[in-house]
Design a protein around this motif. Structure first.
Motif, PDB file in Angstrom:
ATOM      1  N   ARG A 114       0.814  -1.221   0.000  1.00 30.01           N
ATOM      2  CA  ARG A 114       0.000   0.000   0.000  1.00 30.01           C
ATOM      3  C   ARG A 114       0.848   1.272   0.000  1.00 30.01           C
ATOM      4  N   ARG A 115       2.181   1.135   0.212  1.00 29.97           N
ATOM      5  CA  ARG A 115       3.078   2.297   0.260  1.00 29.97           C
ATOM      6  C   ARG A 115       2.581   3.318   1.283  1.00 29.97           C
ATOM      7  N   ASP A 116       2.273   2.826   2.472  1.00 25.78           N
ATOM      8  CA  ASP A 116       1.655   3.659   3.505  1.00 25.78           C
ATOM      9  C   ASP A 116       2.676   3.955   4.619  1.00 25.78           C
ATOM     10  N   ASP A 117       3.306   5.146   4.557  1.00 23.21           N
ATOM     11  CA  ASP A 117       4.358   5.499   5.525  1.00 23.21           C
ATOM     12  C   ASP A 117       3.835   5.584   6.957  1.00 23.21           C
ATOM     13  N   LYS A 118       2.655   6.130   7.120  1.00 23.21           N
ATOM     14  CA  LYS A 118       2.064   6.295   8.464  1.00 23.21           C
ATOM     15  C   LYS A 118       1.903   4.927   9.138  1.00 23.21           C
ATOM     16  N   GLU A 168       5.194   3.461  10.196  1.00 26.36           N
ATOM     17  CA  GLU A 168       5.694   4.025  11.464  1.00 26.36           C
ATOM     18  C   GLU A 168       5.009   3.396  12.671  1.00 26.36           C
ATOM     19  N   ARG A 169       3.736   3.098  12.521  1.00 24.94           N
ATOM     20  CA  ARG A 169       3.024   2.429  13.630  1.00 24.94           C
ATOM     21  C   ARG A 169       3.621   1.044  13.890  1.00 24.94           C
ATOM     22  N   ILE A 170       3.934   0.324  12.800  1.00 23.34           N
ATOM     23  CA  ILE A 170       4.513  -1.016  12.955  1.00 23.34           C
ATOM     24  C   ILE A 170       5.862  -0.927  13.660  1.00 23.34           C
ATOM     25  N   ILE A 171       6.668   0.059  13.234  1.00 23.22           N
ATOM     26  CA  ILE A 171       7.993   0.228  13.857  1.00 23.22           C
ATOM     27  C   ILE A 171       7.827   0.501  15.357  1.00 23.22           C
ATOM     28  N   ALA A 172       6.876   1.371  15.694  1.00 22.15           N
ATOM     29  CA  ALA A 172       6.651   1.714  17.105  1.00 22.15           C
ATOM     30  C   ALA A 172       6.121   0.518  17.895  1.00 22.15           C
ATOM     31  N   ASN A 173       5.274  -0.298  17.261  1.00 24.11           N
ATOM     32  CA  ASN A 173       4.694  -1.475  17.937  1.00 24.11           C
ATOM     33  C   ASN A 173       5.739  -2.483  18.390  1.00 24.11           C
ATOM     34  N   ASP A 174       6.902  -2.470  17.748  1.00 29.65           N
ATOM     35  CA  ASP A 174       7.924  -3.461  18.098  1.00 29.65           C
ATOM     36  C   ASP A 174       8.311  -3.361  19.569  1.00 29.65           C
ATOM     37  N   GLU A 175       8.165  -2.159  20.139  1.00 30.83           N
ATOM     38  CA  GLU A 175       8.506  -1.977  21.560  1.00 30.83           C
ATOM     39  C   GLU A 175       7.644  -2.852  22.469  1.00 30.83           C
ATOM     40  N   ALA A 176       6.393  -3.065  22.078  1.00 30.46           N
ATOM     41  CA  ALA A 176       5.494  -3.893  22.892  1.00 30.46           C
ATOM     42  C   ALA A 176       5.995  -5.339  22.917  1.00 30.46           C
ATOM     43  N   ILE A 177       6.532  -5.805  21.775  1.00 31.51           N
ATOM     44  CA  ILE A 177       7.083  -7.164  21.715  1.00 31.51           C
ATOM     45  C   ILE A 177       8.313  -7.261  22.613  1.00 31.51           C
ATOM     46  N   ASP A 178       9.180  -6.240  22.533  1.00 35.52           N
ATOM     47  CA  ASP A 178      10.380  -6.232  23.377  1.00 35.52           C
ATOM     48  C   ASP A 178      10.011  -6.227  24.863  1.00 35.52           C
ATOM     49  N   ALA A 179       8.980  -5.446  25.208  1.00 33.28           N
ATOM     50  CA  ALA A 179       8.549  -5.363  26.610  1.00 33.28           C
ATOM     51  C   ALA A 179       8.035  -6.723  27.087  1.00 33.28           C
ATOM     52  N   LEU A 180       7.337  -7.422  26.206  1.00 32.25           N
ATOM     53  CA  LEU A 180       6.806  -8.744  26.561  1.00 32.25           C
ATOM     54  C   LEU A 180       7.952  -9.732  26.778  1.00 32.25           C
ATOM     55  N   VAL A 194      11.322  -4.616   7.871  1.00 35.08           N
ATOM     56  CA  VAL A 194      10.617  -4.641   6.580  1.00 35.08           C
ATOM     57  C   VAL A 194       9.769  -3.368   6.447  1.00 35.08           C
ATOM     58  N   ALA A 195       9.071  -3.007   7.522  1.00 34.27           N
ATOM     59  CA  ALA A 195       8.250  -1.788   7.506  1.00 34.27           C
ATOM     60  C   ALA A 195       9.129  -0.551   7.304  1.00 34.27           C
ATOM     61  N   LYS A 196      10.276  -0.519   8.004  1.00 37.74           N
ATOM     62  CA  LYS A 196      11.186   0.619   7.926  1.00 37.74           C
ATOM     63  C   LYS A 196      11.701   0.803   6.495  1.00 37.74           C
ATOM     64  N   ARG A 197      12.103  -0.300   5.887  1.00 35.62           N
ATOM     65  CA  ARG A 197      12.622  -0.209   4.522  1.00 35.62           C
ATOM     66  C   ARG A 197      11.522   0.149   3.527  1.00 35.62           C
ATOM     67  N   SER A 198      10.267  -0.187   3.867  1.00 34.76           N
ATOM     68  CA  SER A 198       9.171   0.168   2.941  1.00 34.76           C
ATOM     69  C   SER A 198       9.068   1.681   2.821  1.00 34.76           C
ATOM     70  N   THR A 199       9.353   2.407   3.916  1.00 30.53           N
ATOM     71  CA  THR A 199       9.274   3.875   3.836  1.00 30.53           C
ATOM     72  C   THR A 199      10.393   4.415   2.944  1.00 30.53           C
TER      73      THR A 199
END
Lengths: 234, 234
Positions: free
Chosen positions: A42-46, A49-61, A105-110
């Motif tokens: 979808r070429r959706d930068d917004k 960015e949400r996916i990149i930010a969500n990774d913190e929740a996985i790290d916290a778990l 993968v999300a980061k490189r998509s941007t």
């Protein structure tokens, strides 16, 4: 209910909690990968960015799981219980890496979105879809102590390797045909490699399911096919 | 000597053995990386094959460490002892990955040897030398419980990231200038990425040294610089 019953019950509860947390972490990583594949299309930068930010929740778990593992191990568990604990900490570590790769993968998509759309994104999506299925299956194998399903996941990793090798070669030819596509194709190469690595982590998890159920019994042999490492220069 | 002393002594012996094994595993991985960097320079396929085969010894040592961790954890260790065990298993897992990356550098060097020598190998060697130093330092920090040294390793990871970014951009320009170099440069890109990842694993080990010594105290913040993920297409 005796005091002893109470302690035993509570150990089982905490062990169950550990399994639930690890499964939840795994489902988060699988969803992250799915979402990452989707934003590439979808070429959706917004959304990226949400996916990149969500990774913190996985790290916290993962931190929470380490903490629970400490608490359980301090109780001096028996052999099978100890295998549960060791499997959980190793599986959580594999899932954490899957989360990192999905976020990458999300980061490189941007970065890709800075250039015109490329036609080869479809191959990446197909590769990623295989990896998502592998992840979901191996998590089910872990949940159900299903050694046969875990073995099928191990065997199917060769499919991901073959698809990766095909995509890799395809991208190389695009780069050679059009120098302007090199930067974008390099991102796609790394994105494909990330997904191939996610497949390897699914295999690691499958091997931990084997260890959990079968203990120290040696794993049956498995074929491994990724010949891009030794691909002869064209 | 009482029975109790005997048990305590033997636990310490086994814990010492676990640390020694993990350090030995780490030194093997550092040597493998050094040897891999060397074969890239010398274009020595035979030596590359030895490095690839040696990786099995590292994997076998990780199995041994998991086994020793099981035995120790079954004794119901105290909090600090448990942190030793958890740190050992996590550090062994990071070292195992380092070994894989080193073997992959050696494997890709044999692919490079099918084409004429490239001038950009020097940059790879410089990057790899930084990573070897980081590995040796973080192993010393683990051996000596040296949190300050571990923190310096974490801080210096930014240098590897910067060197990696420079090499990455350099390789991209070579690929654009000469399409015939694309396959070889792609191998060099992945080799550089492998080394950058080894740097990340050294950082993980540094963070485990912190956890070992300081327990659950939060890590101080750190800068992270790898902007190739979002490098704008040229």
């Amino acid at each position: 209910m005796t005091m002893h019953d109470h302690i035993v019950k509570s150990y089982d509860d905490e062990q169950r909690r550990l399994l639930d947390e690890t499964l939840r972490m795994g489902e988060m990583a699988a969803s992250q990968l799915e979402a990452a594949l989707d934003v590439v299309q979808r070429r959706d930068d917004k959304a990226a960015e949400r996916i990149i930010a969500n990774d913190e929740a996985i790290d916290a778990l993962e931190q929470e799981i380490s903490h629970d593992v400490m608490k359980l191990a301090l109780r001096g568990p028996m052999a099978r219980d100890l295998r549960e604990i060791l499997a959980a900490i190793r599986i959580a570590s594999d899932i954490e890496r899957v989360g990192d790769y999905a976020a990458n993968v999300a980061k490189r998509s941007t970065a890709l979105n800075l250039a015109p759309p490329l036609p080869h994104v479809a191959g990446l999506h197909a590769l990623g879809t295989l990896a998502v299925a592998q992840l979901r299956d191996v998590l089910a194998a872990y949940r159900d102590n299903d050694v046969e399903l875990a073995q099928r996941v191990r065997a199917r990793d060769a499919e991901i390797d073959t698809a990766y090798t095909g995509l890799f070669r395809e991208l190389l030819t695009y780069m050679m045909e059009d120098a302007r596509s090199i930067t974008a194709c390099t991102h796609l190469l790394f994105m494909a490699k990330n997904i191939e690595r996610i497949g390897d982590h699914a295999t690691n998890i499958a091997e931990n399911v084997w260890f959990l159920v079968k203990g120290e019994q040696p794993l049956p042999p498995r074929e491994k096919r990724d010949d891009t490492n030794t691909a002869s220069p064209v």
